[in-house]
Motif scaffolding. Structure first.
Motif, PDB file in Angstrom:
ATOM      1  N   SER A   1       0.841  -1.193   0.000  1.00  0.00           N
ATOM      2  CA  SER A   1       0.000   0.000   0.000  1.00  0.00           C
ATOM      3  C   SER A   1       0.878   1.246   0.000  1.00  0.00           C
ATOM      4  CB  SER A   1      -0.920  -0.011   1.221  1.00  0.00           C
ATOM      5  OG  SER A   1      -1.791  -1.110   1.178  1.00  0.00           O
ATOM      6  N   SER A   2       1.528   1.456  -1.111  1.00  0.00           N
ATOM      7  CA  SER A   2       2.471   2.572  -1.214  1.00  0.00           C
ATOM      8  C   SER A   2       2.483   3.122  -2.629  1.00  0.00           C
ATOM      9  CB  SER A   2       3.881   2.111  -0.820  1.00  0.00           C
ATOM     10  OG  SER A   2       4.840   3.094  -1.146  1.00  0.00           O
ATOM     11  N   ASP A   3       2.240   4.426  -2.749  1.00  0.00           N
ATOM     12  CA  ASP A   3       2.345   5.064  -4.061  1.00  0.00           C
ATOM     13  C   ASP A   3       3.776   5.005  -4.577  1.00  0.00           C
ATOM     14  OD1 ASP A   3      -0.372   6.062  -4.498  1.00  0.00           O
ATOM     15  OD2 ASP A   3       0.001   7.281  -2.733  1.00  0.00           O
ATOM     16  N   PHE A   4       4.734   5.022  -3.663  1.00  0.00           N
ATOM     17  CA  PHE A   4       6.144   5.028  -4.060  1.00  0.00           C
ATOM     18  C   PHE A   4       6.561   3.673  -4.619  1.00  0.00           C
ATOM     19  CE2 PHE A   4       5.398   8.051  -0.679  1.00  0.00           C
ATOM     20  CZ  PHE A   4       5.865   9.223  -1.245  1.00  0.00           C
ATOM     21  N   LEU A   5       6.082   2.595  -3.997  1.00  0.00           N
ATOM     22  CA  LEU A   5       6.389   1.264  -4.529  1.00  0.00           C
ATOM     23  C   LEU A   5       5.701   1.047  -5.869  1.00  0.00           C
ATOM     24  CD1 LEU A   5       6.226  -0.921  -1.299  1.00  0.00           C
ATOM     25  CD2 LEU A   5       8.254  -0.212  -2.564  1.00  0.00           C
ATOM     26  N   THR A   6       4.516   1.620  -6.025  1.00  0.00           N
ATOM     27  CA  THR A   6       3.846   1.556  -7.328  1.00  0.00           C
ATOM     28  C   THR A   6       4.687   2.243  -8.394  1.00  0.00           C
ATOM     29  OG1 THR A   6       1.665   1.522  -6.270  1.00  0.00           O
ATOM     30  CG2 THR A   6       1.751   2.169  -8.598  1.00  0.00           C
ATOM     31  N   SER A   7       5.243   3.405  -8.042  1.00  0.00           N
ATOM     32  CA  SER A   7       6.114   4.128  -8.984  1.00  0.00           C
ATOM     33  C   SER A   7       7.355   3.307  -9.322  1.00  0.00           C
ATOM     34  CB  SER A   7       6.516   5.483  -8.395  1.00  0.00           C
ATOM     35  OG  SER A   7       5.388   6.313  -8.208  1.00  0.00           O
ATOM     36  N   CYS A   8       7.897   2.606  -8.322  1.00  0.00           N
ATOM     37  CA  CYS A   8       9.071   1.764  -8.564  1.00  0.00           C
ATOM     38  C   CYS A   8       8.751   0.639  -9.547  1.00  0.00           C
ATOM     39  CB  CYS A   8       9.582   1.181  -7.245  1.00  0.00           C
ATOM     40  SG  CYS A   8      10.428   2.362  -6.181  1.00  0.00           S
ATOM     41  N   LYS A   9       7.554   0.083  -9.423  1.00  0.00           N
ATOM     42  CA  LYS A   9       7.160  -0.986 -10.342  1.00  0.00           C
ATOM     43  C   LYS A   9       7.004  -0.452 -11.767  1.00  0.00           C
ATOM     44  CE  LYS A   9       4.966  -3.741  -6.729  1.00  0.00           C
ATOM     45  NZ  LYS A   9       3.693  -4.220  -6.132  1.00  0.00           N
ATOM     46  N   VAL A  10       6.505   0.778 -11.883  1.00  0.00           N
ATOM     47  CA  VAL A  10       6.402   1.401 -13.210  1.00  0.00           C
ATOM     48  C   VAL A  10       7.800   1.605 -13.779  1.00  0.00           C
ATOM     49  CG1 VAL A  10       5.665   3.450 -14.470  1.00  0.00           C
ATOM     50  CG2 VAL A  10       4.198   2.492 -12.693  1.00  0.00           C
ATOM     51  N   TRP A  11       8.738   2.051 -12.939  1.00  0.00           N
ATOM     52  CA  TRP A  11      10.127   2.236 -13.396  1.00  0.00           C
ATOM     53  C   TRP A  11      10.722   0.913 -13.878  1.00  0.00           C
ATOM     54  CZ3 TRP A  11      13.838   5.521 -14.778  1.00  0.00           C
ATOM     55  CH2 TRP A  11      15.166   5.072 -14.767  1.00  0.00           C
ATOM     56  N   ASP A  12      10.510  -0.150 -13.089  1.00  0.00           N
ATOM     57  CA  ASP A  12      11.037  -1.466 -13.470  1.00  0.00           C
ATOM     58  C   ASP A  12      10.468  -1.912 -14.824  1.00  0.00           C
ATOM     59  OD1 ASP A  12      12.540  -1.611 -11.175  1.00  0.00           O
ATOM     60  OD2 ASP A  12      11.089  -2.831 -10.071  1.00  0.00           O
ATOM     61  N   ALA A  13       9.184  -1.640 -15.039  1.00  0.00           N
ATOM     62  CA  ALA A  13       8.555  -2.013 -16.313  1.00  0.00           C
ATOM     63  C   ALA A  13       9.157  -1.203 -17.459  1.00  0.00           C
ATOM     64  CB  ALA A  13       7.049  -1.792 -16.232  1.00  0.00           C
ATOM     65  N   TYR A  14       9.440   0.070 -17.206  1.00  0.00           N
ATOM     66  CA  TYR A  14      10.060   0.910 -18.236  1.00  0.00           C
ATOM     67  C   TYR A  14      11.467   0.398 -18.569  1.00  0.00           C
ATOM     68  CZ  TYR A  14      12.667   4.839 -20.192  1.00  0.00           C
ATOM     69  OH  TYR A  14      13.484   5.621 -20.970  1.00  0.00           O
ATOM     70  N   ILE A  15      12.250   0.060 -17.552  1.00  0.00           N
ATOM     71  CA  ILE A  15      13.610  -0.445 -17.779  1.00  0.00           C
ATOM     72  C   ILE A  15      13.572  -1.764 -18.541  1.00  0.00           C
ATOM     73  CG2 ILE A  15      15.649  -1.381 -16.629  1.00  0.00           C
ATOM     74  CD1 ILE A  15      15.504   1.676 -16.710  1.00  0.00           C
ATOM     75  N   ALA A  16      12.596  -2.629 -18.217  1.00  0.00           N
ATOM     76  CA  ALA A  16      12.461  -3.895 -18.950  1.00  0.00           C
ATOM     77  C   ALA A  16      12.182  -3.624 -20.422  1.00  0.00           C
ATOM     78  CB  ALA A  16      11.344  -4.732 -18.339  1.00  0.00           C
ATOM     79  N   ALA A  17      11.354  -2.627 -20.699  1.00  0.00           N
ATOM     80  CA  ALA A  17      11.074  -2.260 -22.089  1.00  0.00           C
ATOM     81  C   ALA A  17      12.307  -1.658 -22.749  1.00  0.00           C
ATOM     82  CB  ALA A  17       9.908  -1.272 -22.141  1.00  0.00           C
ATOM     83  N   MET A  18      13.054  -0.843 -21.992  1.00  0.00           N
ATOM     84  CA  MET A  18      14.253  -0.192 -22.520  1.00  0.00           C
ATOM     85  C   MET A  18      15.328  -1.222 -22.842  1.00  0.00           C
ATOM     86  SD  MET A  18      15.359   2.808 -23.304  1.00  0.00           S
ATOM     87  CE  MET A  18      16.924   3.587 -23.701  1.00  0.00           C
ATOM     88  N   ASN A  19      15.393  -2.293 -22.046  1.00  0.00           N
ATOM     89  CA  ASN A  19      16.393  -3.331 -22.287  1.00  0.00           C
ATOM     90  C   ASN A  19      16.132  -4.073 -23.596  1.00  0.00           C
ATOM     91  OD1 ASN A  19      17.840  -2.762 -19.977  1.00  0.00           O
ATOM     92  ND2 ASN A  19      16.735  -4.261 -18.720  1.00  0.00           N
ATOM     93  N   ILE A  20      14.890  -4.038 -24.058  1.00  0.00           N
ATOM     94  CA  ILE A  20      14.584  -4.638 -25.363  1.00  0.00           C
ATOM     95  C   ILE A  20      15.047  -3.706 -26.474  1.00  0.00           C
ATOM     96  CG2 ILE A  20      12.716  -5.402 -26.882  1.00  0.00           C
ATOM     97  CD1 ILE A  20      11.156  -6.173 -24.336  1.00  0.00           C
ATOM     98  N   SER A  21      14.636  -2.438 -26.376  1.00  0.00           N
ATOM     99  CA  SER A  21      15.081  -1.438 -27.347  1.00  0.00           C
ATOM    100  C   SER A  21      14.511  -0.076 -26.955  1.00  0.00           C
ATOM    101  CB  SER A  21      14.616  -1.792 -28.769  1.00  0.00           C
ATOM    102  OG  SER A  21      13.219  -1.632 -28.881  1.00  0.00           O
ATOM    103  N   PRO A  22      15.181   1.009 -27.341  1.00  0.00           N
ATOM    104  CA  PRO A  22      14.634   2.350 -27.073  1.00  0.00           C
ATOM    105  C   PRO A  22      13.256   2.558 -27.688  1.00  0.00           C
ATOM    106  CG  PRO A  22      16.953   2.489 -27.653  1.00  0.00           C
ATOM    107  CD  PRO A  22      16.537   1.072 -27.904  1.00  0.00           C
ATOM    108  N   SER A  23      13.032   2.007 -28.865  1.00  0.00           N
ATOM    109  CA  SER A  23      11.719   2.180 -29.496  1.00  0.00           C
ATOM    110  C   SER A  23      10.638   1.460 -28.704  1.00  0.00           C
ATOM    111  CB  SER A  23      11.749   1.667 -30.939  1.00  0.00           C
ATOM    112  OG  SER A  23      12.032   0.282 -30.978  1.00  0.00           O
ATOM    113  N   ASN A  24      10.995   0.312 -28.126  1.00  0.00           N
ATOM    114  CA  ASN A  24      10.040  -0.412 -27.290  1.00  0.00           C
ATOM    115  C   ASN A  24       9.693   0.397 -26.047  1.00  0.00           C
ATOM    116  OD1 ASN A  24       8.622  -3.084 -27.021  1.00  0.00           O
ATOM    117  ND2 ASN A  24       9.702  -3.058 -25.061  1.00  0.00           N
TER     118      ASN A  24
END
Length: 234
Positions: A1-24
């Motif tokens: 129950s944390s807005d900050f942990l939710t933001s961290c999960k969004v960051w992790d998802a972005y990095i996972a997409a970035m690791n595939i490619s910048p366009s992804n």
């Protein structure tokens, strides 16, 4: 129950997409209505913070990059929400609110000292049944009511590490900063008070002269206590 942990999960998802490619990564941001420039700025801030921690001795000099740190012992508590929430408490204290629960009911009222507060609907804790009596918040603003947003639940042990604590031995409770009341054995409150002072001294030694190896031992001890508290709450 944390807005900050939710933001961290969004960051992790972005990095996972970035690791595939910048366009992804760009497609990820577009699909989820996110600002990619903000992610780039967050990445730069993380690099600056890593450099700062290295310069004052909190990260071993053999660790050269953020990727190295993610695989090191520095990151050993990254999946322990109770410890992450305690770190959030460190950054936001004294923005603390008490979740005053009604006996036999799931409803509650939210207070900072004598000020009544409400969760803003943008917070992940809006309309949630909370498992704790305490939260921290980043933002407070008034419209029709006084709302808080960007919030996180915290546990009592985290609060013991901040503010001035007055231990009531006979009443078996501790009062922090004159209004935060926690019911617990006096020995526990005194132990945390001594840990807080020892940690402050050790951090100062580390920052001033890059000495004070005991800081790692103290932090590990505090983390174990936070984990024990979390298990007892389950």
């Amino acid at each position: 129950s944390s807005d900050f942990l939710t933001s961290c999960k969004v960051w992790d998802a972005y990095i996972a997409a970035m690791n595939i490619s910048p366009s992804n990564a760009r497609n990820f941001c577009t699909k989820n209505f996110l600002n990619r420039t903000a992610f780039i700025e967050i990445g730069e801030c993380r690099k600056q913070f890593f450099t700062l921690l290295s310069s004052i001795g909190f990260v071993d000099r053999s660790i050269k990059t953020l990727d190295d740190m993610a695989l090191s012992s520095c990151n050993k508590n990254n999946s322990k929400e109770e410890i992450i929430n305690a770190a959030i408490c460190a950054g936001l204290y004294p923005n603390v609110a008490h979740v005053a629960k009604q006996p036999g009911d799931s409803s509650f009222t939210l207070y900072n000292r004598n000020e009544r507060l409400w969760f803003h609907k943008s917070s992940t804790n809006f309309n949630k049944i909370l498992s704790t009596e305490w939260i921290v918040y980043q933002e407070k603003f008034a419209t029709s009511k006084t709302f808080v947003s960007a919030t996180s639940v915290i546990q009592p042990f985290s609060l013991l590490l901040f503010g001035h604590s007055d231990v009531k031995h006979l009443e078996r409770k501790v009062v922090i900063d004159g209004w935060i009341e926690l019911n617990m054995a006096a020995q526990v409150a005194v132990m945390f008070r001594e840990l807080k002072h020892a940690l402050a001294r050790s951090i100062e030694d580390r920052m001033e002269a890059n000495v004070g190896a005991e800081v790692d031992v103290i932090i590990d001890g505090i983390c174990r206590l936070l984990s024990i508290e979390a298990r007892e709450k389950e």
